[in-house]
Motif scaffolding. Structure first.
Motif, PDB file in Angstrom:
ATOM      1  N   GLN A  64       0.650  -1.086   0.150  1.00 18.93           N
ATOM      2  CA  GLN A  64       0.147   0.031  -0.001  1.00 18.93           C
ATOM      3  C   GLN A  64       0.882   1.062  -0.003  1.00 18.93           C
ATOM      4  O   GLN A  64       0.586   2.198  -0.716  1.00 18.93           O
ATOM      5  CB  GLN A  64      -1.052   0.134   1.402  1.00 18.93           C
ATOM      6  CG  GLN A  64      -2.064   1.095   1.001  1.00 18.93           C
ATOM      7  CD  GLN A  64      -2.707   0.887   2.137  1.00 18.93           C
ATOM      8  OE1 GLN A  64      -2.840  -0.208   3.176  1.00 18.93           O
ATOM      9  NE2 GLN A  64      -3.812   1.624   2.330  1.00 18.93           N
ATOM     10  N   PHE A  65       1.935   1.228   0.819  1.00 16.30           N
ATOM     11  CA  PHE A  65       2.751   2.534   0.753  1.00 16.30           C
ATOM     12  C   PHE A  65       3.575   2.738  -0.552  1.00 16.30           C
ATOM     13  O   PHE A  65       3.681   3.737  -0.905  1.00 16.30           O
ATOM     14  CB  PHE A  65       3.627   2.233   1.965  1.00 16.30           C
ATOM     15  CG  PHE A  65       4.983   2.878   1.837  1.00 16.30           C
ATOM     16  CD1 PHE A  65       4.939   4.421   2.211  1.00 16.30           C
ATOM     17  CD2 PHE A  65       6.367   2.514   1.274  1.00 16.30           C
ATOM     18  CE1 PHE A  65       6.006   5.425   2.123  1.00 16.30           C
ATOM     19  CE2 PHE A  65       7.470   3.562   1.097  1.00 16.30           C
ATOM     20  CZ  PHE A  65       7.368   4.856   1.518  1.00 16.30           C
ATOM     21  N   LEU A  66       4.093   1.207  -1.235  1.00 16.98           N
ATOM     22  CA  LEU A  66       4.827   1.740  -2.396  1.00 16.98           C
ATOM     23  C   LEU A  66       3.914   2.343  -3.673  1.00 16.98           C
ATOM     24  O   LEU A  66       4.167   3.279  -4.308  1.00 16.98           O
ATOM     25  CB  LEU A  66       5.233   0.442  -2.883  1.00 16.98           C
ATOM     26  CG  LEU A  66       6.306  -0.433  -1.881  1.00 16.98           C
ATOM     27  CD1 LEU A  66       6.723  -1.784  -2.332  1.00 16.98           C
ATOM     28  CD2 LEU A  66       7.507   0.486  -1.970  1.00 16.98           C
ATOM     29  N   LYS A  67       2.600   1.590  -3.546  1.00 16.54           N
ATOM     30  CA  LYS A  67       1.523   2.029  -4.664  1.00 16.54           C
ATOM     31  C   LYS A  67       1.221   3.557  -4.430  1.00 16.54           C
ATOM     32  O   LYS A  67       1.251   4.330  -5.219  1.00 16.54           O
ATOM     33  CB  LYS A  67       0.545   1.149  -4.541  1.00 16.54           C
ATOM     34  CG  LYS A  67      -0.783   1.713  -5.465  1.00 16.54           C
ATOM     35  CD  LYS A  67      -1.941   0.912  -5.458  1.00 16.54           C
ATOM     36  CE  LYS A  67      -3.097   1.194  -6.566  1.00 16.54           C
ATOM     37  NZ  LYS A  67      -4.122   0.382  -6.335  1.00 16.54           N
ATOM     38  N   ALA A  68       0.991   4.010  -3.048  1.00 15.08           N
ATOM     39  CA  ALA A  68       0.959   5.491  -2.846  1.00 15.08           C
ATOM     40  C   ALA A  68       1.908   6.463  -3.346  1.00 15.08           C
ATOM     41  O   ALA A  68       1.811   7.353  -3.793  1.00 15.08           O
ATOM     42  CB  ALA A  68       0.580   5.622  -1.357  1.00 15.08           C
ATOM     43  N   ILE A  69       3.182   6.058  -2.891  1.00 13.39           N
ATOM     44  CA  ILE A  69       4.294   7.116  -2.889  1.00 13.39           C
ATOM     45  C   ILE A  69       4.810   7.155  -4.334  1.00 13.39           C
ATOM     46  O   ILE A  69       5.243   8.230  -4.898  1.00 13.39           O
ATOM     47  CB  ILE A  69       5.540   6.748  -2.088  1.00 13.39           C
ATOM     48  CG1 ILE A  69       6.574   7.827  -1.908  1.00 13.39           C
ATOM     49  CG2 ILE A  69       6.285   5.368  -2.548  1.00 13.39           C
ATOM     50  CD1 ILE A  69       7.664   7.371  -1.018  1.00 13.39           C
ATOM     51  N   LEU A  70       4.544   6.079  -5.022  1.00 12.01           N
ATOM     52  CA  LEU A  70       4.887   5.927  -6.662  1.00 12.01           C
ATOM     53  C   LEU A  70       4.103   6.914  -7.291  1.00 12.01           C
ATOM     54  O   LEU A  70       4.375   7.434  -8.457  1.00 12.01           O
ATOM     55  CB  LEU A  70       4.807   4.655  -7.206  1.00 12.01           C
ATOM     56  CG  LEU A  70       5.976   3.713  -6.770  1.00 12.01           C
ATOM     57  CD1 LEU A  70       5.629   2.188  -7.364  1.00 12.01           C
ATOM     58  CD2 LEU A  70       7.415   4.267  -6.990  1.00 12.01           C
ATOM     59  N   LYS A  71       2.644   7.417  -6.632  1.00  7.81           N
ATOM     60  CA  LYS A  71       1.853   8.328  -7.483  1.00  7.81           C
ATOM     61  C   LYS A  71       2.753   9.790  -7.531  1.00  7.81           C
ATOM     62  O   LYS A  71       2.214  10.460  -8.594  1.00  7.81           O
ATOM     63  CB  LYS A  71       0.629   8.271  -6.736  1.00  7.81           C
ATOM     64  CG  LYS A  71      -0.431   6.926  -7.020  1.00  7.81           C
ATOM     65  CD  LYS A  71      -1.504   7.494  -6.024  1.00  7.81           C
ATOM     66  CE  LYS A  71      -2.486   6.195  -6.275  1.00  7.81           C
ATOM     67  NZ  LYS A  71      -3.575   6.470  -5.353  1.00  7.81           N
ATOM     68  N   HIS A  72       3.567   9.927  -6.745  1.00  5.87           N
ATOM     69  CA  HIS A  72       4.106  11.112  -6.668  1.00  5.87           C
ATOM     70  C   HIS A  72       5.524  11.349  -6.997  1.00  5.87           C
ATOM     71  O   HIS A  72       6.327  12.255  -6.715  1.00  5.87           O
ATOM     72  CB  HIS A  72       4.105  11.793  -5.190  1.00  5.87           C
ATOM     73  CG  HIS A  72       2.718  11.819  -4.580  1.00  5.87           C
ATOM     74  ND1 HIS A  72       1.770  12.882  -4.736  1.00  5.87           N
ATOM     75  CD2 HIS A  72       2.042  10.758  -3.776  1.00  5.87           C
ATOM     76  CE1 HIS A  72       0.549  12.430  -4.297  1.00  5.87           C
ATOM     77  NE2 HIS A  72       0.946  11.316  -3.596  1.00  5.87           N
TER      78      HIS A  72
END
Length: 398
Positions: free
Chosen positions: A135-143
């Motif tokens: 979940q963290f990886l998916k969230a931070i890769l958006k930015h």
């Protein structure tokens, strides 16, 4: 002999039967009640035990940086950016808070510890931590585009070129480029493509950095057996330079890339004062990419082979590399200390030797040597008299 009437016998038999029944009930009542009680308890679910979850409260700032590589203020800023993707969607009291997910993921990237051990520290099960990490990886890769950017306008170009020029008076440099290997477990498919020349499996990751070790471009899509020059040919940064998006500037690379009109490599055998000056300036300037790799792997030990392999698929390893690059740039933006851990081994060039490397920029390199390094002292005196500090980074070689 007197006989009792029939009614008396009936009464006595009934009394005996009642007495026997009462005695049997007394003997078995305890066992019956115990069995009934156990049957009722079997249907009562046991309460779930939740581990203590770590937050930043009560932790000293230097300890926070040691554990998570970011300062408390940087962590809170990152949480504000990612909290919509990290917070639980359902309003349950026992769900893992978004801050716990963020801290657990940061500690994993910083320490390189295996998930079962780290899950105990983070206060969650291994399965829960694995979901939180995804979940963290998916969230931070958006930015990614917000934190990993290449200079686009003239003002940004001048700033980057000025910082490079201050290192060793190498003019018109917009970035230093090289590749590094990130060790990983052997994938199930196409395993032979990920085995590099040192016989361990890896991704060959290309990066471009500026003079302050900030990562401006990262490409983590190629297996460990791929040569550095091939990765460059397939990358977007190559297409942009070939199309003239960055005129009158160049990147610095090692000899494995081959010369281009926008990529300068060192000389194999320098002769004369001008070539030796160029060679020295090139080496002192290009070393920033090696320093970037050292600082990056020191901060995020999951990328360091000495802490073990990343036990994930190539696509997830790619996501981890990009996430660490984003966090590295956040550290630089917050002016956190950059130290290369002595336990991190030097990043050796593991690319295979390609005999027919593209060499299309020898003329450009000779023009640079003749225009900027043949009359080096005279040129510095001229710039000092004019008091124009930006001139050496802006004019083209003659």
């Amino acid at each position: 002999m007197d006989y009792f009437p029939d009614s008396v016998w009936v009464f006595m038999l009934a009394a005996c039967a009642s007495e026997s029944r009462m005695q049997w009930l007394e003997e078995h009542s305890a066992d019956t009640m115990t069995a009934h009680t156990n049957l009722q308890l079997a249907h009562i679910p046991r309460p779930r035990l939740y581990r203590e979850r770590r937050l930043l409260d009560g932790i000293r700032e230097d300890s926070v940086v040691k554990l998570y590589r970011l300062s408390p203020s940087a962590i809170y800023e990152l949480y504000e950016l990612l909290h919509e993707d990290l917070e639980p969607k359902m309003p349950t009291n026992k769900a893992v808070p978004g801050m716990c997910k963020l801290l657990g993921a940061l500690h994993f990237l910083a320490s390189g510890t295996y998930q079962p051990t780290l899950a105990e520290v983070a206060g969650m099960s291994q399965a829960t931590f694995s979901r939180c990490l995804n979940q963290f990886l998916k969230a931070i890769l958006k930015h990614t585009g917000k934190f990993i950017t290449f200079p686009q306008c003239d003002a940004e170009w001048r700033a980057v070129k000025g910082d490079f020029y201050e290192l060793a008076q190498m003019p018109n440099v917009l970035g230093a480029i090289d590749c590094t290997h990130i060790a990983m477990t052997a994938p199930k498919q196409m395993e032979e493509y990920f085995r590099n020349r040192k016989f361990f499996h890896s991704l060959n990751v290309q990066m471009v950095c500026d003079a302050n070790l900030r990562i401006m471009n990262v490409n983590a899509r190629f297996p460990g057996s791929t040569h550095d020059s091939f990765i460059l040919q397939q990358s977007a940064i190559c297409r942009l330079f070939e199309e003239g998006a960055f005129p009158n500037v160049w990147l610095l690379g090692d000899a494995g890339y081959g010369n281009r009109s926008w990529l300068l490599t060192p000389l194999s055998d320098p002769h004369g004062t001008a070539e030796r000056r160029y060679q020295k300036a090139h080496k002192k300037t290009r070393v920033v990419i090696e320093q970037t790799f050292g600082v990056l792997k020191s901060r995020f030990r999951c990328l360091d082979r000495g802490k073990g392999l990343l036990l994930y698929s190539p696509s997830k390893v790619c996501s981890i590399v990009v996430a660490c690059s984003i966090l590295h740039n956040i550290c630089i933006a917050n002016k956190l200390e950059m130290v290369i851990d002595p336990l991190v081994p030097l990043d050796l060039n593991l690319s295979s030797v390609v005999p027919n490397v593209i060499d299309m920029g020898s003329d450009t390199r000779q023009d640079v040597i003749a225009g900027f390094f043949s009359s080096y002292r005279t040129y510095k005196t001229m710039i000092k008299k004019r008091h124009i500090k930006s001139t050496p980074m802006d004019i083209s070689p003659r």
